[in-house]
Motif scaffolding. Structure first.
Motif, mmCIF file in Angstrom:
data_model
loop_
_atom_site.group_PDB
_atom_site.id
_atom_site.type_symbol
_atom_site.label_atom_id
_atom_site.label_comp_id
_atom_site.label_asym_id
_atom_site.label_seq_id
_atom_site.Cartn_x
_atom_site.Cartn_y
_atom_site.Cartn_z
ATOM 1 N N ARG A 114 0.102 -38.526 24.564
ATOM 2 C CA ARG A 114 -1.259 -38.062 24.866
ATOM 3 C C ARG A 114 -1.989 -37.625 23.595
ATOM 4 N NH1 ARG A 114 -0.817 -32.630 28.426
ATOM 5 N NH2 ARG A 114 1.138 -33.551 29.113
ATOM 6 N N LEU A 115 -1.240 -37.138 22.594
ATOM 7 C CA LEU A 115 -1.810 -36.708 21.321
ATOM 8 C C LEU A 115 -1.444 -37.712 20.247
ATOM 9 C CD1 LEU A 115 -3.293 -34.260 19.894
ATOM 10 C CD2 LEU A 115 -0.996 -33.540 19.185
ATOM 11 N N SER A 116 -2.445 -38.286 19.584
ATOM 12 C CA SER A 116 -2.180 -39.138 18.427
ATOM 13 C C SER A 116 -1.840 -38.252 17.233
ATOM 14 C CB SER A 116 -3.406 -39.999 18.101
ATOM 15 O OG SER A 116 -3.605 -40.972 19.091
ATOM 16 N N VAL A 117 -0.858 -38.688 16.444
ATOM 17 C CA VAL A 117 -0.331 -37.864 15.360
ATOM 18 C C VAL A 117 -0.399 -38.653 14.056
ATOM 19 C CG1 VAL A 117 1.676 -36.588 14.529
ATOM 20 C CG2 VAL A 117 1.177 -36.654 16.973
ATOM 21 N N GLY A 118 -1.067 -38.083 13.058
ATOM 22 C CA GLY A 118 -1.276 -38.793 11.810
ATOM 23 C C GLY A 118 -0.839 -38.013 10.593
ATOM 24 N N LEU A 119 -0.960 -38.643 9.436
ATOM 25 C CA LEU A 119 -0.649 -38.027 8.148
ATOM 26 C C LEU A 119 -1.912 -37.444 7.532
ATOM 27 C CD1 LEU A 119 1.180 -37.510 5.649
ATOM 28 C CD2 LEU A 119 0.444 -39.755 4.812
ATOM 29 N N HIS A 120 -1.837 -36.168 7.154
ATOM 30 C CA HIS A 120 -2.924 -35.482 6.445
ATOM 31 C C HIS A 120 -2.518 -35.430 4.972
ATOM 32 C CE1 HIS A 120 -6.606 -33.225 6.613
ATOM 33 N NE2 HIS A 120 -6.073 -32.099 6.174
ATOM 34 N N PHE A 121 -2.819 -36.487 4.231
ATOM 35 C CA PHE A 121 -2.378 -36.638 2.844
ATOM 36 C C PHE A 121 -2.932 -35.493 1.994
ATOM 37 C CE2 PHE A 121 -3.098 -38.556 -1.424
ATOM 38 C CZ PHE A 121 -1.769 -38.783 -1.752
ATOM 39 N N ASN A 122 -2.055 -34.844 1.235
ATOM 40 C CA ASN A 122 -2.416 -33.600 0.559
ATOM 41 C C ASN A 122 -2.112 -33.638 -0.932
ATOM 42 O OD1 ASN A 122 -2.915 -30.779 0.024
ATOM 43 N ND2 ASN A 122 -0.698 -30.474 0.151
ATOM 44 N N LEU A 123 -3.106 -33.271 -1.725
ATOM 45 C CA LEU A 123 -2.917 -33.058 -3.166
ATOM 46 C C LEU A 123 -3.400 -31.681 -3.605
ATOM 47 C CD1 LEU A 123 -4.116 -36.481 -4.668
ATOM 48 C CD2 LEU A 123 -1.760 -35.741 -4.253
ATOM 49 N N THR A 124 -4.069 -30.937 -2.732
ATOM 50 C CA THR A 124 -4.778 -29.734 -3.164
ATOM 51 C C THR A 124 -4.286 -28.434 -2.538
ATOM 52 O OG1 THR A 124 -6.487 -30.065 -1.466
ATOM 53 C CG2 THR A 124 -6.883 -31.059 -3.632
ATOM 54 N N GLU A 125 -3.386 -28.472 -1.583
ATOM 55 C CA GLU A 125 -2.825 -27.269 -0.965
ATOM 56 C C GLU A 125 -1.401 -27.082 -1.481
ATOM 57 O OE1 GLU A 125 -1.629 -24.107 0.747
ATOM 58 O OE2 GLU A 125 -3.703 -24.703 1.245
ATOM 59 N N ASP A 126 -1.127 -25.896 -2.085
ATOM 60 C CA ASP A 126 0.195 -25.689 -2.691
ATOM 61 C C ASP A 126 1.204 -25.010 -1.766
ATOM 62 O OD1 ASP A 126 -0.533 -23.009 -2.658
ATOM 63 O OD2 ASP A 126 -0.437 -22.743 -4.829
ATOM 64 N N HIS A 127 0.805 -24.667 -0.548
ATOM 65 C CA HIS A 127 1.708 -24.057 0.431
ATOM 66 C C HIS A 127 2.435 -22.853 -0.163
ATOM 67 C CE1 HIS A 127 0.949 -27.421 3.095
ATOM 68 N NE2 HIS A 127 1.337 -28.266 2.169
ATOM 69 N N GLY A 128 1.659 -21.963 -0.745
ATOM 70 C CA GLY A 128 2.257 -20.750 -1.310
ATOM 71 C C GLY A 128 3.104 -20.997 -2.540
ATOM 72 N N GLY A 129 2.778 -22.050 -3.258
ATOM 73 C CA GLY A 129 3.503 -22.353 -4.489
ATOM 74 C C GLY A 129 4.697 -23.257 -4.320
ATOM 75 N N THR A 130 4.909 -23.779 -3.111
ATOM 76 C CA THR A 130 6.079 -24.635 -2.870
ATOM 77 C C THR A 130 5.780 -26.113 -3.083
ATOM 78 O OG1 THR A 130 5.600 -24.844 -0.505
ATOM 79 C CG2 THR A 130 6.961 -22.967 -1.194
ATOM 80 N N HIS A 131 4.525 -26.453 -3.302
ATOM 81 C CA HIS A 131 4.133 -27.859 -3.467
ATOM 82 C C HIS A 131 3.189 -27.975 -4.656
ATOM 83 C CE1 HIS A 131 2.997 -31.954 -2.372
ATOM 84 N NE2 HIS A 131 1.738 -31.604 -2.416
ATOM 85 N N ALA A 132 3.441 -28.942 -5.530
ATOM 86 C CA ALA A 132 2.572 -29.145 -6.683
ATOM 87 C C ALA A 132 1.192 -29.574 -6.216
ATOM 88 C CB ALA A 132 3.172 -30.205 -7.607
ATOM 89 N N ALA A 133 0.162 -28.857 -6.658
ATOM 90 C CA ALA A 133 -1.197 -29.136 -6.203
ATOM 91 C C ALA A 133 -2.186 -28.860 -7.324
ATOM 92 C CB ALA A 133 -1.535 -28.274 -4.986
ATOM 93 N N GLN A 134 -3.373 -29.422 -7.182
ATOM 94 C CA GLN A 134 -4.460 -29.207 -8.121
ATOM 95 C C GLN A 134 -5.701 -28.790 -7.345
ATOM 96 O OE1 GLN A 134 -4.409 -33.195 -9.961
ATOM 97 N NE2 GLN A 134 -3.864 -32.187 -11.878
ATOM 98 N N ALA A 135 -6.632 -28.157 -8.037
ATOM 99 C CA ALA A 135 -7.912 -27.828 -7.421
ATOM 100 C C ALA A 135 -8.640 -29.110 -7.053
ATOM 101 C CB ALA A 135 -8.748 -27.003 -8.378
ATOM 102 N N LEU A 136 -9.436 -29.043 -5.980
ATOM 103 C CA LEU A 136 -10.152 -30.237 -5.539
ATOM 104 C C LEU A 136 -11.033 -30.798 -6.647
ATOM 105 C CD1 LEU A 136 -10.994 -32.232 -3.335
ATOM 106 C CD2 LEU A 136 -12.716 -30.563 -2.589
ATOM 107 N N GLY A 137 -11.733 -29.944 -7.372
ATOM 108 C CA GLY A 137 -12.590 -30.431 -8.448
ATOM 109 C C GLY A 137 -11.821 -31.207 -9.497
ATOM 110 N N THR A 138 -10.611 -30.753 -9.786
ATOM 111 C CA THR A 138 -9.777 -31.455 -10.766
ATOM 112 C C THR A 138 -9.355 -32.816 -10.233
ATOM 113 O OG1 THR A 138 -8.950 -29.356 -11.638
ATOM 114 C CG2 THR A 138 -7.635 -31.322 -12.105
#
Length: 275
Positions: free
Chosen positions: A61-85
């Motif tokens: 009933r719910l379609s489930v997709g990938l929310h590709f992420n480069l800008t959220e670091d999840h509290g420092g657990t994931h390498a990320a950059q600011a959106l502007g960068t």
């Protein structure tokens, strides 16, 4: 009410699943209340394997997709950059192609490992999936992984007719939405037909957010997509953490049900075919 719109369906997608337990709770409640079509998942989150397990009984009933992420670091657990960068590096071609392809591969692998299937669709956190280089890497990875009949559809941020006048919607479209839409159409990649839900995350209460929804909904054609960002409580430390429960309150409300009825719409649940 326009009688020709009586069977019009609306696609409503909640972004950021797995970001926080209150996002996941909102997605579950909205799905069970038939107020949500889809959710896009942050497989970069350390919570993803646990959160994914809770999704399985909501499909199909719910379609489930990938929310590709480069800008959220999840509290420092994931390498990320600011959106502007990320935007600057994409437009100045400073992102190595191999690095971009690797990011897509890893996040798609994480989705498939946890869910046991390909994603139903693809989009991007802060719409990074549509940026130069990143959209080419996405298209290359999708076409190498999936046959034409199993290709996930991809979010187009090209505004629905009449919604391009919103400055923020126009900026998102100018930063890759219109170009990515043309390219995907040329390559035969399925996508939604018009996009809405863009605002400044500044609605002070549910009624104010409802006024935004009342401005979007009449412009959404069949196959159009509205995004939302609900959570069942305030998320401290999140940039839109106070806005999320405002959206959730409205989307669960009788007022939203009445607005849908007034516009001859219902929220689609089940398989989404945008081919």
């Amino acid at each position: 009410m326009n009688p020709t719109n009586l069977s019009r369906t609306s696609l409503l997608c909640a972004d950021d699943y797995a970001l926080h337990p209150m996002v996941d709770d909102a997605v579950r409640q909205l799905t069970l209340a038939a107020r949500l079509s889809a959710t896009s998942c942050m497989t970069s989150s350390p919570r993803w394997p646990q959160a994914a397990a809770a999704l399985k009984d909501l499909r199909p009933r719910l379609s489930v997709g990938l929310h590709f992420n480069l800008t959220e670091d999840h509290g420092g657990t994931h390498a990320a950059q600011a959106l502007g960068t990320v935007i600057r590096n994409a437009y100045t071609r400073q992102m190595p192609a191999a690095q971009m392809r690797k990011a897509w591969r890893e996040q798609l692998d994480a989705f498939e490992l946890a869910m046991g299937t390909a994603p139903d669709f693809i989009d991007g956190h802060q719409h990074v999936h549509q940026l130069p280089g990143l959209r080419a890497a996405m298209q290359a990875e999708l076409q190498s992984r999936y046959a034409a009949h199993e290709m996930p559809w991809v979010r187009s941020t090209a505004p629905a007719a009449g919604l391009w006048r919103s400055p923020k919607a126009a900026i998102i479209a100018l930063l890759g939405g219109w170009t990515a839409t043309r390219q995907m159409r040329h390559r035969g990649i399925p996508m939604n037909h018009g996009f809405g839900g863009v605002y400044g995350f500044d609605a002070p209460d549910a009624a104010s957010y409802g006024a935004q929804m009342a401005g979007w909904l009449p412009h959404m054609a069949e196959g159009g997509l509205l995004m939302c960002h609900p959570a069942s409580g305030v998320m401290e430390g999140d940039a839109i953490g106070k806005q999320r429960p405002v959206e959730f309150e409205y989307l669960m409300s009788d007022a939203f049900g009445q607005l849908l009825q007034q516009n001859g719409c219902h929220i689609h649940q089940g398989a989404i075919n945008l081919g």
